[in-house]
Write an enzyme that holds these catalytic residues in place. Sequence first.
Site, short mmCIF file in Angstrom:
data_model
loop_
_atom_site.label_atom_id
_atom_site.label_comp_id
_atom_site.label_asym_id
_atom_site.label_seq_id
_atom_site.Cartn_x
_atom_site.Cartn_y
_atom_site.Cartn_z
N GLU A 125 0.81 -1.23 0.00
CA GLU A 125 0.00 0.00 0.00
C GLU A 125 0.84 1.27 0.00
OE1 GLU A 125 -0.54 -2.64 1.87
OE2 GLU A 125 -2.63 -3.29 1.61
N PHE A 185 -11.07 -7.65 14.08
CA PHE A 185 -10.01 -8.09 13.18
C PHE A 185 -9.72 -6.99 12.15
CE2 PHE A 185 -8.68 -10.29 9.21
CZ PHE A 185 -7.41 -10.63 9.66
N GLN A 186 -8.46 -6.64 12.04
CA GLN A 186 -7.99 -5.60 11.13
C GLN A 186 -8.65 -4.24 11.38
OE1 GLN A 186 -7.97 -7.23 7.08
NE2 GLN A 186 -5.88 -7.92 7.50
N LYS A 196 -17.43 -1.19 6.45
CA LYS A 196 -17.91 -2.17 5.47
C LYS A 196 -19.44 -2.18 5.37
CE LYS A 196 -17.00 -6.89 3.97
NZ LYS A 196 -16.28 -8.14 4.26
N MET A 238 24.53 8.85 1.12
CA MET A 238 24.31 10.09 1.85
C MET A 238 24.64 9.91 3.33
SD MET A 238 23.59 13.17 1.35
CE MET A 238 22.45 13.76 0.10
C1 LIG Z 1 12.74 5.46 4.65
C2 LIG Z 1 14.04 6.12 4.95
N1 LIG Z 1 14.90 5.59 5.86
C3 LIG Z 1 16.08 6.19 6.12
C4 LIG Z 1 16.44 7.33 5.49
C5 LIG Z 1 17.77 8.01 5.80
N2 LIG Z 1 18.61 8.04 4.58
C6 LIG Z 1 18.71 9.13 3.80
S1 LIG Z 1 19.65 8.87 2.44
C7 LIG Z 1 19.99 7.30 2.92
C8 LIG Z 1 20.86 6.42 2.08
C9 LIG Z 1 20.31 6.14 0.74
O1 LIG Z 1 21.14 5.22 0.10
P1 LIG Z 1 21.00 4.93 -1.43
O2 LIG Z 1 19.61 4.70 -1.79
O3 LIG Z 1 21.98 3.87 -1.82
O4 LIG Z 1 21.40 6.32 -2.08
P2 LIG Z 1 22.84 7.03 -2.18
O5 LIG Z 1 22.88 8.06 -1.12
O6 LIG Z 1 23.89 6.00 -2.01
O7 LIG Z 1 22.83 7.64 -3.53
C10 LIG Z 1 19.36 6.99 4.13
C11 LIG Z 1 19.47 5.70 4.83
C12 LIG Z 1 15.51 7.87 4.57
N3 LIG Z 1 15.74 9.01 3.93
N4 LIG Z 1 14.35 7.25 4.29
#
Ligand SMILES: Cc1ncc(C[n+]2csc(CCOP(=O)(O)OP(=O)(O)O)c2C)c(N)n1
Lengths: 175, 598
Positions: free
Chosen positions: B69, B131-132, B181, B497
Amino acid sequence: MLYEKDTGTTVRESHTITVLVDNEAGVLARVIGLFSGRGYNIESLTVAEVDPAAHTSRITIVTSGTPQVIEQIEAQLARLVPVHKVNNWTSQEGGIEREMALVKVAGSGDAPMKALRLADTFRARTVDTTQSSFVFEITGAPAKINAFIEELRPLGLIDVSRTGVAAMSRGPEAM
Amino acid sequence: MMSETKEKIAASAAETMPLETMTGAQMVIRALKDQGVSHIFGYPGGAVLPIYDALFEAEGIEHVLVRHEQGAAHAAEGYARSTGKPGVLLVTSGPGATNAVTGLTDALMDSIPIVMLSGQVPTHLIGTDAFQECDTVGITRPCTKNNWLVKHVNDLSRTIHEAFEIATTGRPGPVVVDIPKDIQFQSGSYVGPRGLHHRTYRPRTDPDAAAITQAVAMMAVAKRPVFYTGGGIINSGPQASQLLRELVDLTGFPVTSTLMGLGAFPASRPEWLGMLGMHGTWEANHAMHDCDLMICLGARFDDRVTGRIAAFSPGSKKIHLDIDPSQINKVVRTDLGIIADAGKAIAAMIAAWKSGGHTKPDISGWWDQINRWRGRKSLAFKHSDTLIKPQYAIDRLYQLTRGRDVYVTTEVGQHQMWAAQRFHFEQPNRWMTSGGLGTMGYGLPAAVGVQVAHPDALVIDIAGEASVQMTMQEMSTAMQYELPIKIFILNNEYMGMVRQWQELLHGGRYSHSYSEALPDFVKMAEAFGCLGLRAEKPAELDASILEMINTRRPVLFDCRVDPMENIFPMIPSGAAHNEMILGDLGEAEVSAAGKTMV
Ligand SMILES: Cc1ncc(C[n+]2csc(CCOP(=O)(O)OP(=O)(O)O)c2C)c(N)n1
Ligand SMILES: [Mg+2]
């Protein structure tokens, strides 16, 4: 907050804000959730339906914050979908603010009688009397109620119930 | 109580429109059709079965079955962002609704109009831990613009129409209509959308004339002006982007934009400074810092844009145009607030500029300064013959797709920022990214939504190898509906990042940011029935990109890039615009206060 650094204003003020809302499910939760979610303070809260035909309720909130935070609170409230109107009584002239409290004192000796005399000076009504206790009803500005409660503290104060503030403008206009 | 009023209003509407009797489930389908909805993204379950049953016979509405979803919500966002129409999702109660919460929050942060219809347990079971059962309106209250639990069948159609009105007008956003529902089974009267208006909700869209006059007067005497534009211009519709061009034609002022506003102003125009903010260009951020007049059009002074507030553009007067009054003075004190729809306000500025007899002010000194900043070439990088630099990969992708009907979505991370810096847009609605929430896993399902809306376009998700694994299962959706999306993974084997911040702020201790045990993306693509491609050397990149572009089915492209590359320029957290660091300037200096910022 970042914001306070920006303007240098960090003085917190207490403000009474009234919100006229559609009386529909969840609206109070939305208003309160706004306060908790954005880290605003609620000092008191009063809610009741005020016009059954129009399905409107009036929520009055006493909050505190810097002028910038208060401005944000008003703007954030105003943009909620079920909100009709937002009024800040503190920042405009001539708002009337009233609160009611029930206050109970109990004890022996001359303290209860002193409390009774005090209630008289504050124009509080005695709504329950026993051998050893009184319940007073007091209406007025929150500051007056605060003062009454403080003075009763050494005289056997054991219970306080406050309604929160109701507010309205003076003069011929509605909110 | 509410239902009584609504029934009254419905009754008065009935005098002009014949009421039709149908079941709640049929009303849902009918209301969607009357709202002009042609596609919905969804996933069935017990509490929405009557609606799915009605959908089974429905013509004119195509249902796209997602695999999670969250994917439905992001697909709806991609659909909305690329078309300007609301995106719709249909989910079941409990886990169906909670799975969508990330997408709703994402849409709230980025002002994307989506309408979620959720099933709920029957009214007599609400509150019994059935439920749910979950408190869907409670859970989604802080992440929607508004939401409703429908308790009477005669409120249903009106509530859905109201939901569409609220999602799409004013500052757009997500809404939820939760439908028990039993309500779906009950019969009642259907009310059409015509003539229905919300009782209280009246967003202001027309600008105050005096404010416009004042804005134009300030613009006419500015020596170092800059337009700081945002997603509000895109939300206002393509007309607003056209008007922005016209306003820039008249004034000759430089333009920068937030991440969300990219595409509103053509990147090929000489007035374009590139994106601003944490990973903005040298010229955009310096222009913001040194300007004497900042004209913010449909942006909200996000912390990724401003850096340290106390040091934000200290010498400028600020005009802030926003459709949402609560944005004015929220983080930055402005000298002039204008509450209006961006397009209408820009049109009024153009009219006032012309009627005031203003001509292009001489700001050549300012342009000289800007050109010196441009000379710094802050997006330059050192090319390699052996390793694919991520910047090079984006540059090639951009060059090889130019002239095509391209839509780009992204995941979140370094790749997102490289895409924002280097993949240029000439038009609005072409760039879909998760700005406010920064949701890894957004890009792939968003691409599904975009491709559903634009079946013949080239839709590319610029991805990271970590992000893409969050919503990977939507590859299967793409296959099922023959949506030829391209997932271009800049695979640096790191949550890049995160690794970059650990390098700059945490002494190079790469705690849990290595993408260990990566799947073989090519085999994975094949398992889904998609085409898998891989490029490891700069020399093989072009041919593989061309193969990807020319393939009429979903492609997963594993582009192996330099794992240690960092994204620059960068305004470290807690720093000012003019304290940007560049890749070649060595170690970043981050204050203790900055380290605590996100
Ligand atoms: C759902 C979620 N969890 C954690 C983060 C924190 N976060 C920001 S960028 C990143 C790394 C992303 O890695 P990747 O997709 O390999 O991209 P890159 O930076 O290597 O280009 C994380 C863990 C986030 N933005 N979103
Ligand atoms: Mg990565």
